[in-house]
Design a protein around this motif. Structure first.
Motif, short mmCIF file in Angstrom:
data_model
loop_
_atom_site.label_atom_id
_atom_site.label_comp_id
_atom_site.label_asym_id
_atom_site.label_seq_id
_atom_site.Cartn_x
_atom_site.Cartn_y
_atom_site.Cartn_z
N TYR A 6 0.32 6.00 -11.00
CA TYR A 6 -0.99 5.76 -10.40
C TYR A 6 -0.84 5.61 -8.90
O TYR A 6 0.03 4.90 -8.40
CB TYR A 6 -1.61 4.49 -11.00
CG TYR A 6 -2.85 4.01 -10.29
CD1 TYR A 6 -4.09 4.60 -10.53
CD2 TYR A 6 -2.78 2.98 -9.36
CE1 TYR A 6 -5.23 4.17 -9.87
CE2 TYR A 6 -3.92 2.54 -8.70
CZ TYR A 6 -5.14 3.14 -8.95
OH TYR A 6 -6.26 2.71 -8.28
N LEU A 7 -1.73 6.28 -8.18
CA LEU A 7 -1.77 6.18 -6.72
C LEU A 7 -3.12 5.63 -6.32
O LEU A 7 -4.16 6.16 -6.73
CB LEU A 7 -1.57 7.57 -6.09
CG LEU A 7 -1.81 7.69 -4.58
CD1 LEU A 7 -0.79 6.86 -3.81
CD2 LEU A 7 -1.76 9.14 -4.13
N SER A 8 -3.11 4.55 -5.53
CA SER A 8 -4.36 3.99 -5.04
C SER A 8 -4.87 4.85 -3.90
O SER A 8 -4.34 4.82 -2.79
CB SER A 8 -4.16 2.55 -4.56
OG SER A 8 -5.33 2.07 -3.96
N ARG A 9 -5.89 5.65 -4.18
CA ARG A 9 -6.42 6.54 -3.14
C ARG A 9 -7.06 5.75 -2.00
O ARG A 9 -7.11 6.23 -0.87
CB ARG A 9 -7.46 7.48 -3.77
CG ARG A 9 -6.86 8.56 -4.67
CD ARG A 9 -6.10 9.59 -3.86
NE ARG A 9 -5.52 10.62 -4.72
CZ ARG A 9 -4.67 11.54 -4.30
NH1 ARG A 9 -4.28 11.54 -3.05
NH2 ARG A 9 -4.20 12.44 -5.12
N LYS A 55 0.81 -1.20 0.00
CA LYS A 55 0.00 0.00 0.00
C LYS A 55 0.85 1.26 0.00
O LYS A 55 0.38 2.33 -0.40
CB LYS A 55 -0.91 0.00 1.22
CG LYS A 55 -1.81 -1.22 1.32
CD LYS A 55 -2.63 -1.21 2.59
CE LYS A 55 -3.49 -2.46 2.71
NZ LYS A 55 -4.29 -2.47 3.95
N ASN A 56 2.09 1.14 0.44
CA ASN A 56 2.91 2.33 0.67
C ASN A 56 3.77 2.63 -0.56
O ASN A 56 4.99 2.67 -0.49
CB ASN A 56 3.81 2.11 1.89
CG ASN A 56 4.38 3.41 2.42
OD1 ASN A 56 3.78 4.47 2.24
ND2 ASN A 56 5.54 3.34 3.05
N GLY A 57 3.13 2.85 -1.71
CA GLY A 57 3.89 3.09 -2.92
C GLY A 57 3.03 3.65 -4.03
O GLY A 57 1.82 3.82 -3.90
N VAL A 58 3.69 3.94 -5.16
CA VAL A 58 3.03 4.47 -6.35
C VAL A 58 3.39 3.58 -7.52
O VAL A 58 4.55 3.16 -7.66
CB VAL A 58 3.48 5.93 -6.62
CG1 VAL A 58 2.90 6.44 -7.93
CG2 VAL A 58 3.07 6.83 -5.47
N GLN A 59 2.43 3.29 -8.38
CA GLN A 59 2.70 2.46 -9.55
C GLN A 59 3.22 3.30 -10.70
O GLN A 59 2.75 4.42 -10.94
CB GLN A 59 1.43 1.76 -10.01
CG GLN A 59 0.93 0.67 -9.10
CD GLN A 59 -0.28 -0.04 -9.68
OE1 GLN A 59 -0.45 -0.11 -10.90
NE2 GLN A 59 -1.13 -0.57 -8.81
N SER A 97 3.09 7.68 0.25
CA SER A 97 2.70 7.49 -1.15
C SER A 97 2.05 8.74 -1.71
O SER A 97 2.26 9.08 -2.88
CB SER A 97 1.77 6.28 -1.29
OG SER A 97 0.54 6.49 -0.64
N ALA A 98 1.27 9.46 -0.91
CA ALA A 98 0.64 10.70 -1.38
C ALA A 98 1.69 11.76 -1.70
O ALA A 98 1.60 12.45 -2.72
CB ALA A 98 -0.34 11.22 -0.33
N ALA A 99 2.71 11.89 -0.84
CA ALA A 99 3.78 12.87 -1.08
C ALA A 99 4.61 12.49 -2.29
O ALA A 99 5.01 13.34 -3.09
CB ALA A 99 4.66 12.99 0.17
N LEU A 100 4.87 11.18 -2.44
CA LEU A 100 5.65 10.69 -3.58
C LEU A 100 4.91 10.95 -4.89
O LEU A 100 5.50 11.42 -5.87
CB LEU A 100 5.93 9.20 -3.41
CG LEU A 100 6.69 8.50 -4.54
CD1 LEU A 100 8.07 9.13 -4.73
CD2 LEU A 100 6.82 7.00 -4.25
N PHE A 101 3.63 10.67 -4.91
CA PHE A 101 2.82 10.90 -6.11
C PHE A 101 2.81 12.38 -6.48
O PHE A 101 2.96 12.75 -7.64
CB PHE A 101 1.40 10.40 -5.87
CG PHE A 101 0.47 10.60 -7.03
CD1 PHE A 101 0.56 9.80 -8.16
CD2 PHE A 101 -0.49 11.60 -7.01
CE1 PHE A 101 -0.29 9.98 -9.24
CE2 PHE A 101 -1.35 11.79 -8.08
CZ PHE A 101 -1.25 10.98 -9.19
#
Length: 369
Positions: free
Chosen positions: A121-124, A100-104, A131-135
């Protein structure tokens, strides 16, 4: 809330985009499936520190779209073995939903000679603070290092690819195949040269082709040509599409001349008759020209010939009585000239559809008042 951004990139574009991200975050790129050829001796390397290490895989032609999960460098990545049915090959894969802790970062499967897109892609539903900051960082760098392409859903083109746009055809998941003009606009691209040549013809020539279709001088066997997806059938789609993308609303006069109650030819998608499709296209083209598009449409309804009164005049008004169109219809009608109000009143008075009775009555009372 944004959770996906589509872009096209060369290897150099990818490296430029993610270099700044790698400096801001301590991350690794976890390839979700290993290459078949290297799997017999044990787990291959599936985690990498920089995009440069795997950029070649992303920009090469693939039968399967490459995919990786970008996670914190400390994230523990679980890998499982899977033996294939043929050739006794073993593949190593990640169980993506577990993380969950990542971005595709995904690349599309490449279509022959077409340049394929990527998207982040970020799974909201499962996002974390990391993950939100990375996206957010990825989106910022993509926008900084890419050119926004007009006439598409939000799509970006890496600066290196943009510089070579004259030699490339781009293919995206949401936008199909297109080329990019000097005005940074997407232009639909067709594989068949004859169709590409027709797409560059004038609006009037496209309407002339539609007229020949309606007279059954073209597309004589709709079902057969649709089944075989003939050149003429594809050209029919291009011709109908010209009305949907029409910008000069004075051309309604020429479009409306096509209406004929006796024509029962199917539309290109086959979901309606061609006349019904022309009505939908006309309303769409008018609605896109705010704030006066619908008013201009109404003021030109009298150009529809008597032989096309039911499928054209009544068909367009029926669409305007529905859903989100109604309030625009009422506002535009109040600003129309008296001749237009009288003509629309006549059309409304002749409609017998019970589902539209209340709205029809409401407008008639306003027009009479």
């Amino acid at each position: 809330m944004q959770r996906c951004l589509h872009f096209f990139a060369s290897k150099q574009d990818l490296c430029n985009i993610f270099k700044a991200v790698e400096q801001e975050f301590s991350i690794k790129y976890c390839v979700t499936e290993a290459k078949q050829a290297v799997c017999k001796e044990g787990p291959p390397q599936m985690a990498f520190d920089t995009i440069e290490e795997i950029a070649d895989d992303f920009t090469a032609a693939h039968s399967i779209a490459p995919l990786c999960l970008i996670t914190p460098k400390t994230e523990v990545v679980q890998v499982y073995r899977r033996r294939m049915q043929r050739n006794d090959i073993v593949r190593y894969c990640m169980d993506l939903p577990e993380y969950k802790n990542g971005v595709q970062l995904r690349g599309m499967a490449k279509h022959k000679d077409l340049t394929h897109e990527f998207y982040v892609y970020l799974s909201r539903e499962q996002e974390t603070e990391f993950s939100a900051a990375l996206f957010k960082s990825m989106v910022r760098e993509i926008r900084k290092n890419c050119v926004r392409i007009k006439n598409t859903a939000p799509t970006y083109l890496g600066k290196e690819l943009y510089g070579d746009r004259a030699n490339r055809v781009f293919y995206g998941e949401r936008c199909g195949a297109f080329t990019v003009t000097d005005a940074k606009e997407a232009k639909v691209w067709y594989r068949r040269p004859k169709v590409r040549e027709f797409a560059d013809r004038s609006f009037e020539e496209k309407l002339s082709f539609l007229q020949r279709v309606f007279e059954e001088k073209e597309i004589k066997d709709y079902a057969e040509e649709r089944k075989n997806f003939s050149e003429d059938f594809e050209i029919y789609g291009v011709a109908e599409g010209a009305v949907w993308s029409m910008k000069d609303l004075s051309l309604f006069r020429e479009v409306f001349a096509l209406f004929d109650d006796e024509v029962q030819v199917p539309s290109y998608p086959g979901t309606a008759t061609a006349m019904e499709y022309l009505c939908e296209a006309s309303v769409y083209a008018a609605s896109s020209q705010k704030p006066d598009g619908i008013r201009i449409l109404l003021e030109q309804l009298h150009y529809i010939p008597e032989k096309g009164y039911h499928c054209g005049c009544e068909g367009i008004v029926k669409i305007l009585l529905k859903g989100n169109h109604f309030e625009k219809f009422r506002a535009s009608l109040s600003n129309a000239d008296n001749d237009t109000k009288a003509f629309v009143s006549k059309i409304l008075d002749g409609l017998a559809d019970k589902k539209m009775a209340d709205k029809r009555k409401e407008l008639l009372e306003e027009l009479e008042g």
